[in-house]
Design a protein around this motif. Structure first.
Motif, mmCIF file in Angstrom:
data_model
loop_
_atom_site.group_PDB
_atom_site.id
_atom_site.type_symbol
_atom_site.label_atom_id
_atom_site.label_comp_id
_atom_site.label_asym_id
_atom_site.label_seq_id
_atom_site.Cartn_x
_atom_site.Cartn_y
_atom_site.Cartn_z
ATOM 1 N N ASP A 75 59.471 23.296 38.332
ATOM 2 C CA ASP A 75 59.536 23.092 36.881
ATOM 3 C C ASP A 75 59.991 24.379 36.189
ATOM 4 O O ASP A 75 60.855 24.347 35.304
ATOM 5 C CB ASP A 75 58.178 22.642 36.359
ATOM 6 N N GLY A 79 63.403 24.727 34.108
ATOM 7 C CA GLY A 79 63.275 25.118 32.706
ATOM 8 C C GLY A 79 64.059 26.380 32.397
ATOM 9 O O GLY A 79 64.696 26.490 31.341
ATOM 10 N N CYS A 82 67.807 25.468 32.239
ATOM 11 C CA CYS A 82 68.165 24.792 30.990
ATOM 12 C C CYS A 82 68.093 25.759 29.809
ATOM 13 O O CYS A 82 69.019 25.856 29.008
ATOM 14 C CB CYS A 82 67.231 23.602 30.766
ATOM 15 N N THR A 90 62.857 25.862 26.574
ATOM 16 C CA THR A 90 63.063 24.407 26.650
ATOM 17 C C THR A 90 61.850 23.747 27.310
ATOM 18 O O THR A 90 61.750 23.691 28.532
ATOM 19 C CB THR A 90 64.354 24.088 27.435
ATOM 20 N N THR A 92 59.273 21.123 28.920
ATOM 21 C CA THR A 92 59.473 19.974 29.798
ATOM 22 C C THR A 92 59.139 18.679 29.058
ATOM 23 O O THR A 92 58.079 18.557 28.454
ATOM 24 C CB THR A 92 58.569 20.092 31.037
ATOM 25 N N TYR A 146 64.404 18.340 29.755
ATOM 26 C CA TYR A 146 63.883 19.462 28.977
ATOM 27 C C TYR A 146 64.383 19.370 27.546
ATOM 28 O O TYR A 146 65.555 19.073 27.308
ATOM 29 C CB TYR A 146 64.304 20.800 29.623
ATOM 30 N N THR A 148 65.911 20.449 24.259
ATOM 31 C CA THR A 148 66.835 21.504 23.833
ATOM 32 C C THR A 148 66.883 21.611 22.310
ATOM 33 O O THR A 148 67.745 22.275 21.767
ATOM 34 C CB THR A 148 68.255 21.252 24.390
#
Length: 166
Positions: A75, A79, A82, A90, A92, A146, A148
């Motif tokens: 994760d 993350g 992203c 960002t 989850t 995620y 944004t």
């Protein structure tokens, strides 16, 4: 909104973020993302290859890395992938993880992420975990969504853009 980065810019942002993250972990708090090493990256595809060494504290009762620790690691890597492209933290939205094989303790592993899509409201990232030097031996695969959207998690500024401490 995310935009395509050059490999050089993706590398710069990733290294800055990893350095910052390692400095900010509270003492005594185990956090897999604090010990990640950037092995490779590709800006146009939005992919990172990160190295990590598993540790004894990660063990479950069967003597392998606990699935929850693996999930936290994957994760974090997705993350980071992203967030660095979007220029913000960002959070989850959702994550799916598949455990193909046990992740060994006291071993060097690799987490490779790939950006599927990164838009104005959400990014979709995929990841795979394998033993260092054995990319054909998948241990774990994952995908995550995620957020944004702009948020207040980093005071409106990308945390990896802060000036490094002397």
């Amino acid at each position: 909104m995310a935009h395509q980065l050059t490999t050089q810019e993706l590398r710069r942002r990733t290294l800055a973020f990893l350095q910052l993250r390692a400095r900010e972990i509270p003492a005594g708090m185990p956090d897999p993302s604090a010990d990640l090493t950037l092995l490779d990256c590709d800006g146009p595809s939005g992919s990172l290859t990160l190295g990590y060494a598993t540790k004894p504290w990660m063990a479950n009762v069967w003597g392998v890395v606990h699935g929850g620790v693996t999930a936290a690691l994957v994760d974090s890597c997705m993350g980071i992938t992203c967030g660095i492209q979007c220029g913000l933290i960002t959070p989850t939205i959702s994550m799916t993880i598949n455990y193909a094989r046990p992740v060994p303790l006291d071993a060097s592993i690799v987490v490779r992420t790939r950006t599927v899509r990164c838009g104005a409201t959400a990014g979709h990232i995929e990841a795979e975990v394998y033993p260092a030097g054995q990319p054909e031996t998948l241990l774990v695969t994952a995908s995550g969504a995620y957020s944004t959207k702009p948020n207040n998690l980093s005071g409106g500024r990308a945390p990896w853009e802060e000036e490094p401490a002397p």
